[in-house]
Design a protein around this motif. Structure first.
Motif, PDB file in Angstrom:
ATOM      1  N   LYS A   1      26.693 -40.604 -13.016  1.00 38.94           N
ATOM      2  CA  LYS A   1      26.653 -39.660 -11.928  1.00 38.94           C
ATOM      3  C   LYS A   1      25.606 -38.586 -12.208  1.00 38.94           C
ATOM      4  O   LYS A   1      25.258 -38.309 -13.353  1.00 38.94           O
ATOM      5  CB  LYS A   1      28.021 -39.000 -11.737  1.00 38.94           C
ATOM      6  N   LYS A   2      25.117 -37.975 -11.146  1.00 39.08           N
ATOM      7  CA  LYS A   2      24.096 -36.963 -11.299  1.00 39.08           C
ATOM      8  C   LYS A   2      24.724 -35.658 -11.748  1.00 39.08           C
ATOM      9  O   LYS A   2      25.604 -35.112 -11.083  1.00 39.08           O
ATOM     10  CB  LYS A   2      23.373 -36.764  -9.968  1.00 39.08           C
ATOM     11  N   PHE A   3      24.283 -35.128 -12.898  1.00 42.65           N
ATOM     12  CA  PHE A   3      24.899 -33.943 -13.470  1.00 42.65           C
ATOM     13  C   PHE A   3      24.162 -32.667 -13.089  1.00 42.65           C
ATOM     14  O   PHE A   3      24.656 -31.581 -13.331  1.00 42.65           O
ATOM     15  CB  PHE A   3      24.928 -34.047 -14.994  1.00 42.65           C
ATOM     16  N   PHE A   4      22.961 -32.789 -12.562  1.00 36.49           N
ATOM     17  CA  PHE A   4      22.196 -31.608 -12.231  1.00 36.49           C
ATOM     18  C   PHE A   4      21.424 -31.879 -10.947  1.00 36.49           C
ATOM     19  O   PHE A   4      21.240 -33.010 -10.530  1.00 36.49           O
ATOM     20  CB  PHE A   4      21.222 -31.247 -13.352  1.00 36.49           C
TER      21      PHE A   4
ATOM     22  N   ASP B   1      32.901 -34.217 -22.554  1.00 37.77           N
ATOM     23  CA  ASP B   1      31.788 -34.058 -23.478  1.00 37.77           C
ATOM     24  C   ASP B   1      30.453 -34.288 -22.771  1.00 37.77           C
ATOM     25  O   ASP B   1      29.445 -33.660 -23.105  1.00 37.77           O
ATOM     26  CB  ASP B   1      31.941 -35.012 -24.668  1.00 37.77           C
ATOM     27  N   ARG B   2      30.424 -35.183 -21.776  1.00 34.36           N
ATOM     28  CA  ARG B   2      29.209 -35.400 -20.997  1.00 34.36           C
ATOM     29  C   ARG B   2      28.883 -34.167 -20.157  1.00 34.36           C
ATOM     30  O   ARG B   2      27.724 -33.754 -20.058  1.00 34.36           O
ATOM     31  CB  ARG B   2      29.380 -36.612 -20.089  1.00 34.36           C
ATOM     32  N   VAL B   3      29.907 -33.602 -19.537  1.00 32.68           N
ATOM     33  CA  VAL B   3      29.693 -32.410 -18.728  1.00 32.68           C
ATOM     34  C   VAL B   3      29.184 -31.271 -19.600  1.00 32.68           C
ATOM     35  O   VAL B   3      28.267 -30.532 -19.222  1.00 32.68           O
ATOM     36  CB  VAL B   3      30.992 -32.015 -18.005  1.00 32.68           C
ATOM     37  N   VAL B   4      29.782 -31.107 -20.791  1.00 39.25           N
ATOM     38  CA  VAL B   4      29.355 -30.057 -21.715  1.00 39.25           C
ATOM     39  C   VAL B   4      27.880 -30.225 -22.072  1.00 39.25           C
ATOM     40  O   VAL B   4      27.115 -29.257 -22.116  1.00 39.25           O
ATOM     41  CB  VAL B   4      30.229 -30.084 -22.983  1.00 39.25           C
ATOM     42  N   PHE B   5      27.472 -31.457 -22.326  1.00 40.08           N
ATOM     43  CA  PHE B   5      26.093 -31.738 -22.705  1.00 40.08           C
ATOM     44  C   PHE B   5      25.122 -31.228 -21.644  1.00 40.08           C
ATOM     45  O   PHE B   5      24.164 -30.507 -21.937  1.00 40.08           O
ATOM     46  CB  PHE B   5      25.921 -33.242 -22.913  1.00 40.08           C
ATOM     47  N   PHE B   6      25.374 -31.590 -20.383  1.00 37.44           N
ATOM     48  CA  PHE B   6      24.439 -31.214 -19.330  1.00 37.44           C
ATOM     49  C   PHE B   6      24.608 -29.754 -18.911  1.00 37.44           C
ATOM     50  O   PHE B   6      23.656 -29.125 -18.457  1.00 37.44           O
ATOM     51  CB  PHE B   6      24.601 -32.150 -18.132  1.00 37.44           C
TER      52      PHE B   6
ATOM     53  N   PRO C   1      21.210 -31.662 -31.272  1.00 44.63           N
ATOM     54  CA  PRO C   1      22.641 -31.992 -31.326  1.00 44.63           C
ATOM     55  C   PRO C   1      23.550 -30.877 -30.842  1.00 44.63           C
ATOM     56  O   PRO C   1      24.700 -31.138 -30.469  1.00 44.63           O
ATOM     57  CB  PRO C   1      22.874 -32.302 -32.812  1.00 44.63           C
ATOM     58  N   LEU C   2      23.063 -29.645 -30.819  1.00 49.31           N
ATOM     59  CA  LEU C   2      23.899 -28.536 -30.364  1.00 49.31           C
ATOM     60  C   LEU C   2      24.212 -28.617 -28.875  1.00 49.31           C
ATOM     61  O   LEU C   2      25.132 -27.942 -28.402  1.00 49.31           O
ATOM     62  CB  LEU C   2      23.210 -27.205 -30.674  1.00 49.31           C
ATOM     63  N   LEU C   3      23.468 -29.429 -28.124  1.00 48.19           N
ATOM     64  CA  LEU C   3      23.766 -29.570 -26.689  1.00 48.19           C
ATOM     65  C   LEU C   3      25.116 -30.229 -26.448  1.00 48.19           C
ATOM     66  O   LEU C   3      25.695 -30.076 -25.379  1.00 48.19           O
ATOM     67  CB  LEU C   3      22.667 -30.389 -26.007  1.00 48.19           C
TER      68      LEU C   3
END
Length: 377
Positions: free
Chosen positions: A2-5, A216-221, A313-315
């Motif tokens: 899915k598109k996160f941004f 975790d995916r949402v946090v990344f983006f 990796p901090l992302l």
């Protein structure tokens, strides 16, 4: 994926990334009440298992070690791996509630109530030896802590899980945890004393499936969008688009080559009337400088085949106190094991051997430092 941004209609400002539609996001969601009922039902079903009853009364004899193990596992999958949604509001309440049915589930799988081992067995002889040798020290240990030695099977499993959770790969840690649970469930099935185990597992698994959300995916983006906006790049539409395309590609792959990055930059700027292909390296160099030094989105690495990009990796880290609470038990364990190993007079390699005598102590210290570093990061 899915598109996160996305960019606003004017193409000037980055919008906040969108969460997955699954998971639970508020107390007003019908999923919240259904998952709450499933967790409560699983707890009641496990509690009505004859394994926990003595004379028709519920009796919990598994001690503190099983409860602590349940806390470690639930805390890790929710607040460190972030695979059951954001740790706030209604979702946090359900995450904490998972400890109740999961603790009884573990106790039922381990099927080893706390208590002295049978006389004449090697377990009894080992307990007797430890008791006689360290009788003075044992007398000052609290009763809840002595339970770790009585219920040693659960204690060993706790140590293995804590040590295995020191690895970085989330997939590896989840696979190990699932493998342990499947193995223990298989043993109970073979023994034929399942009781209410299947019904409780079904209810608990249903609640987990409804609450499942790869946050975790949402946090990344979210972190990527925030870093791009904070470094002032929201005024440059081209930079924002290139940065997010690169980060998205790096999320799906471990690394991208320089040529791939040049293609991304070319695709973005090639539609501009004043764009000149011979200046591609100038455009790419400026964008790269912004991404590495101003925004902290990527890192430049090199190998024999050339330079390539890796994501910072901090992302992927969600900064909250609950993640610290999930990591703290393993930090204490690793530090305690390393200190005890170093001060004990027993060594794998005798200290009297020059140079090689300290290798075992140095190895334990180095491995402990690596585990602590991974957990702290």
């Amino acid at each position: 994926m899915k598109k996160f941004f996305s960019l606003n209609r004017a193409g000037e400002t980055l919008l906040e990334p969108r969460e997955y539609s699954n998971g639970i996001h508020s107390f007003l969601s019908w999923k919240f009440y259904l998952v709450f009922a499933l967790y409560a039902g699983a707890f009641l079903v496990f509690a009505h298992d004859p394994f926990f009853h003595r004379g028709g009364i519920f009796v919990y004899q598994q001690g503190a070690v099983t409860l602590f193990l349940a806390y470690v596992v639930v805390g890790a999958v929710n607040w460190e791996f972030n695979i059951f949604g954001k740790s706030s509001g209604a979702n946090l309440l359900l995450q904490i509630m998972q400890i109740l049915p999961f603790s009884l589930f573990l106790a039922r799988l381990l099927s080893s109530p706390s208590g002295p081992p049978a006389s004449g067995s090697w377990k009894a002889e080992a307990v007797a030896f430890v008791t006689e040798t360290f009788s003075g020290a044992i007398s000052v240990i609290p009763a809840w802590l002595r339970d770790f030695f009585c219920n040693w099977e659960s204690a060993v499993l706790l140590l293995l899980i804590l040590l295995f959770f020191c690895f970085r790969s989330v997939r590896l840690k989840v696979a190990f945890l699932l493998g342990v649970l499947v193995y223990l469930t298989g043993i109970n099935i073979i023994n034929g004393s399942t009781g209410n185990l299947f019904l409780g597992m079904l209810l608990f698994a249903g609640g987990l499936a409804l609450q499942f959300c790869r946050y975790d995916r949402v946090v990344f983006f979210e972190n990527a969008v925030r870093r791009v906006a904070d470094c002032g790049a929201h005024t440059d539409r081209h930079f924002a688009a290139i940065a997010m395309k690169t980060v998205t590609m790096l999320y799906e792959k471990e690394q991208i080559s320089r040529d791939t990055f040049l293609e991304i930059v070319h695709d973005e700027y090639s539609h501009e009337p004043d764009y000149r292909p011979e200046e591609l390296y100038l455009y790419a160099g400026e964008v790269m400088r912004q991404m590495v030094y101003r925004c902290g989105l990527v890192e430049i690495k090199g190998s024999s085949s050339g330079f390539y990009l890796k994501v910072n990796p901090l992302l992927g880290f969600y900064d909250n106190l609950l993640s610290c609470a999930s990591v703290l038990p393993r930090l204490v364990l690793v530090l305690a094991i390393s200190v005890i190993w170093i001060i004990l007079p027993i060594d794998v390699i005798p200290d009297a051997i020059p140079f090689f005598g300290v290798l075992d102590d140095v190895s334990v210290a180095v491995l402990s430092a690596m585990a602590v570093n991974n957990s702290v990061r």
